[in-house]
Design a protein around this motif. Structure first.
Motif, short mmCIF file in Angstrom:
data_model
loop_
_atom_site.label_atom_id
_atom_site.label_comp_id
_atom_site.label_asym_id
_atom_site.label_seq_id
_atom_site.Cartn_x
_atom_site.Cartn_y
_atom_site.Cartn_z
N ASN A 171 35.71 -1.74 -25.28
CA ASN A 171 34.69 -2.76 -25.08
C ASN A 171 33.49 -2.51 -25.98
O ASN A 171 33.07 -1.37 -26.17
N LYS A 172 32.97 -3.58 -26.54
CA LYS A 172 31.82 -3.46 -27.44
C LYS A 172 30.57 -3.94 -26.73
O LYS A 172 30.61 -4.88 -25.96
N LYS A 173 29.45 -3.28 -27.04
CA LYS A 173 28.17 -3.67 -26.48
C LYS A 173 27.27 -4.16 -27.60
O LYS A 173 27.19 -3.54 -28.65
N ARG A 174 26.63 -5.27 -27.37
CA ARG A 174 25.75 -5.86 -28.37
C ARG A 174 24.40 -6.15 -27.74
O ARG A 174 24.32 -6.68 -26.63
N LYS A 175 23.33 -5.82 -28.48
CA LYS A 175 21.99 -6.04 -27.96
C LYS A 175 21.66 -7.51 -27.92
O LYS A 175 22.06 -8.27 -28.78
N ARG A 176 20.89 -7.88 -26.90
CA ARG A 176 20.43 -9.25 -26.79
C ARG A 176 19.33 -9.50 -27.83
O ARG A 176 18.58 -8.61 -28.20
N LYS A 177 19.22 -10.75 -28.27
CA LYS A 177 18.22 -11.12 -29.28
C LYS A 177 16.83 -11.11 -28.65
O LYS A 177 16.61 -11.65 -27.57
N ASP A 178 15.88 -10.51 -29.39
CA ASP A 178 14.50 -10.44 -28.91
C ASP A 178 13.80 -11.76 -29.22
O ASP A 178 13.69 -12.16 -30.39
N PRO A 179 13.32 -12.49 -28.22
CA PRO A 179 12.65 -13.77 -28.48
C PRO A 179 11.34 -13.63 -29.24
O PRO A 179 10.83 -14.61 -29.80
N HIS A 180 10.76 -12.42 -29.27
CA HIS A 180 9.48 -12.20 -29.95
C HIS A 180 9.67 -11.71 -31.39
O HIS A 180 8.68 -11.45 -32.08
N ALA A 181 10.91 -11.57 -31.84
CA ALA A 181 11.16 -11.10 -33.20
C ALA A 181 10.74 -12.17 -34.20
O ALA A 181 10.76 -13.37 -33.90
N PRO A 182 10.32 -11.79 -35.43
CA PRO A 182 9.91 -12.76 -36.45
C PRO A 182 11.05 -13.72 -36.80
O PRO A 182 12.22 -13.32 -36.82
N LYS A 183 10.72 -14.96 -37.08
CA LYS A 183 11.70 -15.96 -37.45
C LYS A 183 12.20 -15.69 -38.86
O LYS A 183 11.42 -15.43 -39.77
N LYS A 184 13.54 -15.77 -39.03
CA LYS A 184 14.13 -15.45 -40.32
C LYS A 184 13.71 -16.46 -41.38
O LYS A 184 13.37 -17.60 -41.07
N ALA A 185 13.78 -16.03 -42.64
CA ALA A 185 13.38 -16.88 -43.75
C ALA A 185 14.40 -18.00 -43.96
O ALA A 185 15.59 -17.83 -43.75
N MET A 186 13.90 -19.17 -44.40
CA MET A 186 14.76 -20.33 -44.65
C MET A 186 15.11 -20.41 -46.13
O MET A 186 14.34 -20.00 -46.99
N SER A 187 16.29 -20.98 -46.43
CA SER A 187 16.72 -21.15 -47.82
C SER A 187 16.08 -22.40 -48.41
O SER A 187 15.51 -23.23 -47.71
N ALA A 188 16.22 -22.54 -49.75
CA ALA A 188 15.67 -23.71 -50.43
C ALA A 188 16.33 -24.99 -49.93
O ALA A 188 15.68 -26.03 -49.78
N PHE A 189 17.65 -24.92 -49.67
CA PHE A 189 18.35 -26.11 -49.19
C PHE A 189 17.84 -26.54 -47.82
O PHE A 189 17.73 -27.73 -47.53
N MET A 190 17.50 -25.57 -46.95
CA MET A 190 17.00 -25.92 -45.63
C MET A 190 15.65 -26.63 -45.72
O MET A 190 15.39 -27.58 -44.97
N PHE A 191 14.78 -26.18 -46.64
CA PHE A 191 13.51 -26.88 -46.84
C PHE A 191 13.75 -28.30 -47.34
O PHE A 191 13.10 -29.26 -46.91
N PHE A 192 14.72 -28.45 -48.28
CA PHE A 192 15.06 -29.78 -48.79
C PHE A 192 15.62 -30.67 -47.67
O PHE A 192 15.26 -31.84 -47.54
N SER A 193 16.50 -30.09 -46.85
CA SER A 193 17.13 -30.86 -45.77
C SER A 193 16.09 -31.33 -44.76
O SER A 193 16.12 -32.48 -44.30
N ASN A 194 15.13 -30.46 -44.41
CA ASN A 194 14.09 -30.85 -43.47
C ASN A 194 13.21 -31.95 -44.03
O ASN A 194 12.75 -32.84 -43.30
N ALA A 195 12.98 -31.90 -45.36
CA ALA A 195 12.11 -32.89 -45.98
C ALA A 195 12.78 -34.26 -46.09
O ALA A 195 12.12 -35.30 -46.01
#
Length: 726
Positions: A540-564
């Motif tokens: 059995n494998k154990k994996r840590k839960r994601k910290d909600p207070h962790a910094p938001k990951k960086a977005m790619s150029a395509f994601m900025f274009f898609s949002n725009a």
């Protein structure tokens, strides 16, 4: 008596002609055919010379013509002397010279002499054709004003197989003027039909069925049954089928239980243009109709023993079957004992690229309707049932019929049917085994090698009945239609002696093995095999839960274009789904140049720097052994359970559990053979059968226990036990 050897009578091979003033006699070389006619019936004679070979035409008083070919040029004088002595009603018969046209032209004039069609050019004969063998004369095509006339002719059985014979000819007529009452094509069609007499039936039909729907050949036809033939008249085609040319008739019920099909198998097929139809398929139904027979009651009693009456009311399909049965003297075969998994007489499948219905009769297969196929069991070499691969998601199987090689054929004929539903495999296999049909791949199906005692008894009973009727396996027939008797096979239940549950498809075996493997760890745990449990737990494998207070990951150029561009794309294409919008954004991004992408790439670089700085000052929370983690077991994620406090109050029981505690030992004593699961089911049955008054004591205990649990939990939480457990 003058004799001429090597003379060929049209429609036959060469033979010997004996001609005198009193009689004409022609005998084939193998003595199998002989034609004799009195010369007093000769009304004319014509002579045509083709090179060195002469052709004599004898015209008879009944408008028939005999073409005799193979004379030498010198025979004309002798023939003329013989005909001068003919005892005709008009005295001596003169020979008329007919000049042939050998230019190879296909343009000329059409004329009729009795039943003869003459095609001439410049008053010279190009060719002639006896219309006595014409079966159809139609104007092909659906558009008005069509200027072609198609004539079809009977294929004579007397002509040798290697010889060529004319079966169709087309005439292209001049275009019609607007003021003409009928087109030249229509005029030629009318003259040819009158000359051939193909619509002259010589009396009234015994009975008729108007507007019959034929699936093969497709169209609406009226069927008129005469003494010796049935006539089918449609909008264009008119067929006359002799009863002697009908091999077999079948009446089969379609899956809807309302429509019926009558299949007419012909020894000599009918033609429409270049297409030949060996089997006709008539679709009818079970609506109540009335049929009138053009006979008196005395004639019905004398000729048909009252099997036919002047007026009869009944289902239309039964009336048609009754007419063919008694007027044509043909049996109508129907489905017998076979029933599919859906209690039908047929299976839905495909032959090549065409889907249709495969009817399984006691002694034959019938497939309708493109193409219509009839395969009798005594024609089969073997049958092969081929299952689809379950791993590929196929839920069908194929059936291949290998027919015995016909005399003179190099190899057997193979007919394949595909896309039969898997549920139909077992009923079809068992039925074919009972009918003693050889299954080619039966040795691969170990589950079906033994049909069981009931099947053996059924087969023995069937053979006993056949022996009593003087039949053997090869001579037995399909069920014969009888509207007055109920089909015993329809009311009898199957006696196969095996349930469907006993049948195990090969494609189901991997699934069952997978289930067995899944149950194995649970079985080992039940036996207390701790070693296996520890080994499984180690995986059995154990994996840590994601910290909600962790910094938001960086977005790619395509994601900025898609949002725009998202709102812009959505506004231009309101019917787009979220997936479609993403695909459109991806397409636009790929079409952009590097310069056009630079603003979004700059945004991505700035966001990347922001994320890197935020991560420098970020401190993740400390991991806990009991909380904040997810456990992954067998590919599924689940939260790790919190440890239970042994000092916590015991939960309250429901009324049913109080009832179980009070009655379990009594039920166990009354039923010592019961297992734990059976005792639980019996307790549930007893509880469900109790009245509210009988349940009241246990309900009271449940209320007391509920109050106890509430009181103890208040004391437990007040003393800090709950906080310590958390």
């Amino acid at each position: 008596m003058p004799t001429f050897d090597g003379i060929q009578l049209f429609g036959f091979g060469p033979g010997t002609l004996t001609l005198s003033g009193a009689e004409m006699k022609w005998v084939s070389r193998d003595q199998s055919e002989m034609i004799k006619k009195p010369m007093k019936d000769v009304v004319g004679a014509q002579w045509t010379l083709y090179g060195r070979r002469g052709l004599l035409r004898l015209l008879w008083s009944d408008d028939t013509v005999d073409r005799l070919e193979g004379f030498s040029a010198d025979d004309r004088t002798e023939l003329e002397a013989i005909l001068q002595k003919a005892e005709g009603d008009d005295g001596a018969v003169d020979i008329e010279n007919v000049k042939p046209n050998v230019e190879g032209t296909n343009f000329g004039d059409v004329a009729f002499e009795g039943k003869r069609l003459l095609f001439e050019r410049d008053r010279a004969l190009v060719f002639e054709k006896d219309l006595g063998s014409m079966t159809q004369c139609v104007i092909p095509g659906n558009r008005a004003g069509h200027n072609e006339v198609e004539m079809q002719f009977l294929e004579s059985d007397a002509v040798a197989t290697a010889d060529d014979t004319l079966v169709e000819i087309r005439f292209v007529m001049p275009e019609a003027d607007e003021d003409m009452p009928e087109t030249p094509a229509e005029e030629l069609q009318k003259l040819a039909i009158d000359a051939a007499g193909i619509r002259n039936t010589g009396g009234a039909a015994i009975c008729s069925f108007e507007g019959c729907s034929l699936l093969v050949p497709r169209g609406s036809y009226s069927m008129h049954l005469y003494e010796t033939f049935v006539r089918m008249t449609g909008a264009k085609y008119d067929y006359r089928i002799k009863y002697g040319d009908i091999n077999r008739l079948y009446m089969l019920e379609k899956p809807d239980g309302y429509r019926m099909v009558v299949v007419i198998s012909l020894a000599r097929g009918i033609r429409q243009g270049q297409q030949r139809y060996q089997n006709l398929v008539l679709e009818t139904n079970k609506d109540e109709e009335e049929v009138t027979v053009n006979l008196t009651e005395e004639e019905c009693a004398e000729r048909y023993n009252n099997a036919l009456l002047p007026s009869t009311v009944g289902p239309l399909c039964n009336l048609i079957a009754m007419a063919f049965r008694h007027i044509a003297g043909k049996k109508i075969f129907v489905a017998g004992s076979y029933r599919s998994a859906r209690d039908l007489q047929c299976l839905q499948c495909a032959h090549k690229t065409n889907t249709g219905l495969l009817f399984v009769l006691d002694r034959s297969f019938v497939f309708i309707h493109k193409p219509t196929l009839i395969v009798r069991f005594n024609e089969l070499q073997s049958v092969e049932l081929q299952k689809g691969d379950a791993k590929m998601g196929l839920r069908t199987f194929d059936m291949t019929l290998t027919l015995k090689a016909a005399p003179g054929a190099d190899r057997e004929r193979v007919i394949s049917f595909s896309q039969l539903e898997k549920d139909e495999y077992r009923p079809l296999l068992l039925f074919l085994q009972k009918q003693k049909v050889r299954i080619k791949n039966l040795h691969q199906e170990g589950a079906h090698d033994d049909l069981g005692d009931d099947d053996e008894e059924d087969e023995a009973e069937r053979r006993r009945r056949m022996m009593a009727d003087g039949l053997d396996d090869d001579e037995s027939e399909d069920e014969d239609f009888n509207p007055d008797e109920k089909n015993s096979d329809e009311d009898s239940e199957s006696s196969d002696g095996e349930d469907d549950d006993d049948f195990e498809d090969e494609e189901d075996l991997p699934k069952r093995r997978k289930k067995a493997k899944a149950k194995a760890p649970a079985a080992r745990r039940k036996r207390g095999d701790d070693g296996d449990d520890d080994e499984d737990a180690a995986k059995n494998k154990k994996r840590k839960r994601k910290d909600p207070h962790a910094p938001k990951k960086a977005m790619s150029a395509f994601m900025f274009f898609s949002n725009a561009k998202r709102e812009e794309i959505k506004k231009a294409n309101p019917e787009f789904s979220i997936t479609d919008i993403s695909k459109e954004a991806g397409r636009l991004w790929r079409e952009m140049t590097d310069d056009e992408k630079k603003p979004y790439q700059a945004q991505a670089d700035a966001d990347k720097e922001r994320y890197a700085k935020a991560m420098e000052s970020y401190e993740p929370p400390e991991a806990s052994d009991d909380d904040g983690e997810e456990e992954e077991t067998g590919g599924k994620k689940k939260r790790a359970k919190a440890k239970k406090d042994p000092d916590a109050p015991k939960k309250n029981l429901t009324a049913f559990f109080h009832f179980q505690a009070a009655k379990r030992e009594q039920v166990k004593a009354d039923n010592p053979e019961m297992k734990i699961a059976d005792i639980g089911r019996e307790m549930g049955r007893l509880w469900g059968a109790m009245t509210d008054a009988e349940k009241a004591p246990f309900q009271a205990k449940a209320e007391e226990d509920k109050a106890r649990y509430k009181r103890e939990m208040e004391e437990y939480d007040g003393g800090g036990g709950g906080a310590a457990a958390a």
